[in-house]
Scaffold this motif. Structure first.
Motif, mmCIF file in Angstrom:
data_model
loop_
_atom_site.group_PDB
_atom_site.id
_atom_site.type_symbol
_atom_site.label_atom_id
_atom_site.label_comp_id
_atom_site.label_asym_id
_atom_site.label_seq_id
_atom_site.Cartn_x
_atom_site.Cartn_y
_atom_site.Cartn_z
ATOM 1 N N ARG A 41 26.217 35.535 16.711
ATOM 2 C CA ARG A 41 26.310 36.984 16.941
ATOM 3 C C ARG A 41 27.732 37.301 17.371
ATOM 4 O O ARG A 41 28.443 36.418 17.850
ATOM 5 N N PRO A 42 28.190 38.539 17.253
ATOM 6 C CA PRO A 42 29.557 38.885 17.679
ATOM 7 C C PRO A 42 29.709 38.767 19.186
ATOM 8 O O PRO A 42 28.722 38.775 19.935
ATOM 9 N N ILE A 43 30.952 38.678 19.639
ATOM 10 C CA ILE A 43 31.205 38.635 21.085
ATOM 11 C C ILE A 43 30.676 39.921 21.714
ATOM 12 O O ILE A 43 30.723 40.996 21.110
ATOM 13 N N PHE A 44 30.153 39.810 22.932
ATOM 14 C CA PHE A 44 29.517 40.956 23.595
ATOM 15 C C PHE A 44 30.486 42.124 23.745
ATOM 16 O O PHE A 44 30.130 43.271 23.476
ATOM 17 N N SER A 45 31.728 41.850 24.178
ATOM 18 C CA SER A 45 32.690 42.944 24.399
ATOM 19 C C SER A 45 34.100 42.468 24.120
ATOM 20 O O SER A 45 34.678 41.738 24.926
ATOM 21 N N GLN A 46 34.637 42.875 22.980
ATOM 22 C CA GLN A 46 36.031 42.555 22.627
ATOM 23 C C GLN A 46 37.001 43.212 23.611
ATOM 24 O O GLN A 46 37.941 42.574 24.093
ATOM 25 N N SER A 47 36.754 44.470 23.952
ATOM 26 C CA SER A 47 37.716 45.215 24.772
ATOM 27 C C SER A 47 37.801 44.653 26.188
ATOM 28 O O SER A 47 38.889 44.590 26.765
ATOM 29 N N SER A 48 36.668 44.216 26.762
ATOM 30 C CA SER A 48 36.732 43.657 28.115
ATOM 31 C C SER A 48 37.436 42.301 28.109
ATOM 32 O O SER A 48 38.115 41.942 29.075
ATOM 33 N N GLY A 49 37.298 41.541 27.005
ATOM 34 C CA GLY A 49 38.032 40.277 26.895
ATOM 35 C C GLY A 49 39.532 40.505 26.876
ATOM 36 O O GLY A 49 40.296 39.816 27.557
ATOM 37 N N ILE A 50 39.978 41.512 26.108
ATOM 38 C CA ILE A 50 41.401 41.864 26.061
ATOM 39 C C ILE A 50 41.881 42.310 27.442
ATOM 40 O O ILE A 50 42.923 41.850 27.939
ATOM 41 N N PHE A 51 41.112 43.188 28.076
ATOM 42 C CA PHE A 51 41.475 43.701 29.397
ATOM 43 C C PHE A 51 41.598 42.557 30.406
ATOM 44 O O PHE A 51 42.547 42.515 31.206
ATOM 45 N N ALA A 52 40.648 41.619 30.364
ATOM 46 C CA ALA A 52 40.669 40.502 31.318
ATOM 47 C C ALA A 52 41.878 39.604 31.090
ATOM 48 O O ALA A 52 42.489 39.111 32.052
ATOM 49 N N PHE A 53 42.262 39.374 29.822
ATOM 50 C CA PHE A 53 43.465 38.579 29.540
ATOM 51 C C PHE A 53 44.714 39.250 30.129
ATOM 52 O O PHE A 53 45.546 38.602 30.759
ATOM 53 N N VAL A 54 44.835 40.546 29.892
ATOM 54 C CA VAL A 54 46.008 41.274 30.389
ATOM 55 C C VAL A 54 46.030 41.276 31.923
ATOM 56 O O VAL A 54 47.070 41.064 32.546
ATOM 57 N N MET A 55 44.858 41.476 32.525
ATOM 58 C CA MET A 55 44.760 41.455 33.992
ATOM 59 C C MET A 55 45.183 40.105 34.564
ATOM 60 O O MET A 55 45.948 40.030 35.535
ATOM 61 N N LEU A 56 44.700 39.028 33.956
ATOM 62 C CA LEU A 56 45.063 37.683 34.437
ATOM 63 C C LEU A 56 46.566 37.450 34.312
ATOM 64 O O LEU A 56 47.182 36.839 35.190
ATOM 65 N N ALA A 57 47.152 37.935 33.212
ATOM 66 C CA ALA A 57 48.601 37.763 33.023
ATOM 67 C C ALA A 57 49.387 38.481 34.115
ATOM 68 O O ALA A 57 50.445 38.002 34.544
ATOM 69 N N ILE A 58 48.865 39.613 34.600
ATOM 70 C CA ILE A 58 49.576 40.384 35.631
ATOM 71 C C ILE A 58 49.333 39.802 37.021
ATOM 72 O O ILE A 58 50.272 39.507 37.766
ATOM 73 N N VAL A 59 48.038 39.596 37.376
ATOM 74 C CA VAL A 59 47.734 39.160 38.750
ATOM 75 C C VAL A 59 48.124 37.703 38.987
ATOM 76 O O VAL A 59 48.235 37.273 40.137
ATOM 77 N N GLY A 60 48.371 36.951 37.896
ATOM 78 C CA GLY A 60 48.852 35.571 38.085
ATOM 79 C C GLY A 60 50.154 35.513 38.872
ATOM 80 O O GLY A 60 50.439 34.511 39.538
ATOM 81 N N PHE A 61 50.926 36.603 38.826
ATOM 82 C CA PHE A 61 52.210 36.623 39.536
ATOM 83 C C PHE A 61 52.085 37.138 40.968
ATOM 84 O O PHE A 61 53.071 37.195 41.689
ATOM 85 N N SER A 62 50.874 37.505 41.390
ATOM 86 C CA SER A 62 50.717 38.102 42.717
ATOM 87 C C SER A 62 50.198 37.122 43.752
ATOM 88 O O SER A 62 49.900 37.516 44.874
ATOM 89 N N SER A 63 50.082 35.847 43.381
ATOM 90 C CA SER A 63 49.385 34.923 44.286
ATOM 91 C C SER A 63 50.061 33.556 44.428
ATOM 92 O O SER A 63 49.427 32.609 44.881
ATOM 93 N N TRP A 64 51.361 33.466 44.063
ATOM 94 C CA TRP A 64 51.963 32.126 44.040
ATOM 95 C C TRP A 64 51.994 31.472 45.426
ATOM 96 O O TRP A 64 51.822 30.264 45.548
ATOM 97 N N ALA A 65 52.191 32.262 46.490
ATOM 98 C CA ALA A 65 52.381 31.645 47.810
ATOM 99 C C ALA A 65 51.071 31.279 48.485
ATOM 100 O O ALA A 65 51.084 30.832 49.632
ATOM 101 N N HIS A 66 49.928 31.417 47.778
ATOM 102 C CA HIS A 66 48.710 30.875 48.401
ATOM 103 C C HIS A 66 48.746 29.347 48.432
ATOM 104 O O HIS A 66 47.933 28.727 49.100
ATOM 105 N N HIS A 67 49.700 28.751 47.712
ATOM 106 C CA HIS A 67 49.930 27.302 47.811
ATOM 107 C C HIS A 67 50.721 26.957 49.073
ATOM 108 O O HIS A 67 50.936 25.785 49.351
ATOM 109 N N MET A 68 51.175 27.975 49.796
ATOM 110 C CA MET A 68 52.174 27.760 50.859
ATOM 111 C C MET A 68 51.749 28.352 52.197
ATOM 112 O O MET A 68 52.573 28.670 53.037
ATOM 113 N N TYR A 69 50.427 28.508 52.401
ATOM 114 C CA TYR A 69 49.954 29.061 53.675
ATOM 115 C C TYR A 69 50.446 28.244 54.881
ATOM 116 O O TYR A 69 50.627 28.793 55.959
#
Length: 508
Positions: free
Chosen positions: A266-294
């Motif tokens: 069957r087709p993927i449940f939601s193409q648009s939410s998959g795209i949105f989630a990829f873009v979100m991950l690409a952005i928020v990936g840069f907001s958390s680097w120093a959690h390795h450095m608590y």
């Protein structure tokens, strides 16, 4: 999807070709070679840790060298090149173009990887894959450390060249009748991860130049005796390598977006939410680097900002998991080998993500920092999610590349053994970390709990090793002797449920 040829070609024609399927094949073979080399070092490390004291490795320095090359190989020479292999093979087909945008640049990006791998393996540096100063800047013996730095520079340039190629191919070379919103999610995963590479990798490149000049004695960026700050290196390193985790995991999720709809019929449940989630991950990936450095002395306010940034990745990751589950819900699923690997990867992705949510809490992170908990969490991502998705997709690619089918029974045994071994190794390492065992140690206190859990982890690693030997036998034997695949429907699923790959694409 298969390259149709009248007769087999000599090996040098494939080696020096610039066609995207040939370059993808070269990436695949090279990355799998390094996968087995890096995995062999992992088995050596686990054999050493089976009991306290020295077992098979002469001393702690040799252990550190094996440890460094194991981590460097599997991240930079297996996971990243394998993602490039899949992207090279499928992205031009998915955007309906004859080749990558810059075919010669594509070949150059690949041919930078073997010499970089040779530098890493000939040098065998000893400062772990972090290369953390001040030790790496002052004491780590050359030329091994310098060879590692040069290898990383080469691999960084290769990644950037590949990323530019993917971005231009997807955005500028796609068929005019294909809107970006309809581009398959696998191609979207490469667009997202390539944008991360363009932004993140230059930071680490700068850090490597500073580290090299510190080693040459002409600067003191990270040398405290010259007024430098080792913590600055950690910020530069993690600004690249926390997003780099998403560079590794996003293509693996994209591969699952190909497998799961196909085998759920069957087709993927939601193409648009998959795209949105990829873009979100690409952005928020840069907001958390120093959690390795608590634990490096940041203020409470700074740590709170990075804790929130870490948790911001959870909704985007959850959207992918929901998309997969909703696609499979009520479907007529065929649990062929690729589907088993994809579903196993989703389960372990959820487990690793749950550990990440726990680790985002500052008090808990102080307990688990630099313990085996972190080793288990990280490996549950790279082995349990990324490698599972990649191996599943290799089974999926197999008939399209070779024109033959692999042995399904051996594929399922490979999955069951790998799943059992992965749970034994990395779930046990989480518990080891809660018991307080530090990471990166050659020897450990002979506590009964430490000994039994290290033995469980080592046995699990050996099970994975045996399963991988079975896998490579299956791949090599089936590529020569396997039964011929029905290229329209290799798994007898009936029907075409996604991108119409039967449409011929012009040969370059």
């Amino acid at each position: 999807m298969v390259l149709e040829l009248a007769k087999p070609r000599p090996i040098w024609q494939i080696m020096f070709s610039t066609h995207h399927t040939d370059v993808g094949l070269l990436y695949t073979i090279t990355s799998l070679t390094f996968f087995f080399l890096g995995g062999a070092l992992a088995l050596g490390i686990r054999a050493e840790l089976f009991l306290p004291g020295s077992q098979i490795i002469a001393d702690s320095m040799t252990f550190n060298r094996m440890f460094t090359v194991h981590g460097t190989t599997l991240i930079f020479l297996f996971l990243l090149p394998f993602a490039s292999a899949v992207g090279n093979y499928f992205v031009p087909i998915m955007v309906r173009y004859k080749d990558m945008a810059y075919p010669k640049l594509n070949a150059v990006a690949f041919w930078m990887i073997p010499p970089a791998g040779a530098l890493i393996w000939l040098g065998f540096a000893d400062f772990t894959w972090y290369a953390t100063p001040p030790y790496s800047a002052i004491r780590s013996p050359g030329p091994a450390a310098d060879m590692w730095i040069f290898a990383q520079k080469i691999l960084g340039v290769s990644s950037i060249l590949g990323a530019i190629n993917f971005i231009v191919t997807i955005l500028k070379c796609k068929h005019p009748d294909l809107p970006l919103s309809k581009v398959p999610l696998l191609a979207w995963s490469f667009l997202s991860s390539s944008l991360i590479i363009i932004v993140a990798v230059p930071t680490f490149a700068a850090a490597l130049v500073m580290l090299l000049t510190d080693r040459l004695g002409v600067s003191g960026f990270f040398d405290p005796s010259k007024g430098g700050d080792p913590i600055a290196y950690q910020h530069l390193f993690w600004f690249t390598f926390h997003p780099e985790v998403y560079v590794l995991v996003i293509p693996a999720i994209g591969m699952m977006y190909e497998i799961i709809p196909r085998f759920s019929r069957r087709p993927i449940f939601s193409q648009s939410s998959g795209i949105f989630a990829f873009v979100m991950l690409a952005i928020v990936g840069f907001s958390s680097w120093a959690h390795h450095m608590y634990a490096t002395g940041m203020s409470f306010t700074e740590k709170t900002v990075f804790m929130i940034g870490t948790l911001a990745a959870v909704p985007a990751s959850a959207m992918h998991v929901f998309n997969f589950v909703a696609t499979m819900w009520g479907a007529r699923i065929r649990f062929a080998t690729p589907m088993m690997w994809a579903v196993g990867g989703i389960a372990l992705f959820f487990s690793a993500g749950a550990g990440g949510v726990a680790n985002a809490a500052m008090p808990f992170d102080f307990i688990t920092h630099d313990s085996y908990w972190v080793v288990g969490h990280f490996h549950l991502f790279v082995m349990g999610t990324i490698a599972f998705g990649s191996i599943g997709f290799l089974y999926y690619m197999f008939p399209f590349i070779t024109g033959r089918m692999y042995n399904e029974t051996m594929g399922k045994i490979h999955f069951i053994m790998s799943m059992a071994g992965t749970v034994m190794v990395f779930f046990t390492q989480h518990v080891l970390g809660l018991y307080g065992m530090p990471r990166r140690v050659f020897d450990y206190i002979p506590l009964p709990e430490y000994i039994i859990m290290n033995q469980i982890a080592s046995v699990g690693a050996m099970i994975i090793g045996v399963s991988m030997a079975l896998w490579i036998f299956n791949m090599i034997y089936s590529s020569a002797k396997g039964k011929e695949a029905n290229m329209d429907d290799p798994w007898a699923l009936g029907g075409k449920y996604y991108f119409p790959h039967q449409a011929k694409t012009p040969h370059h």
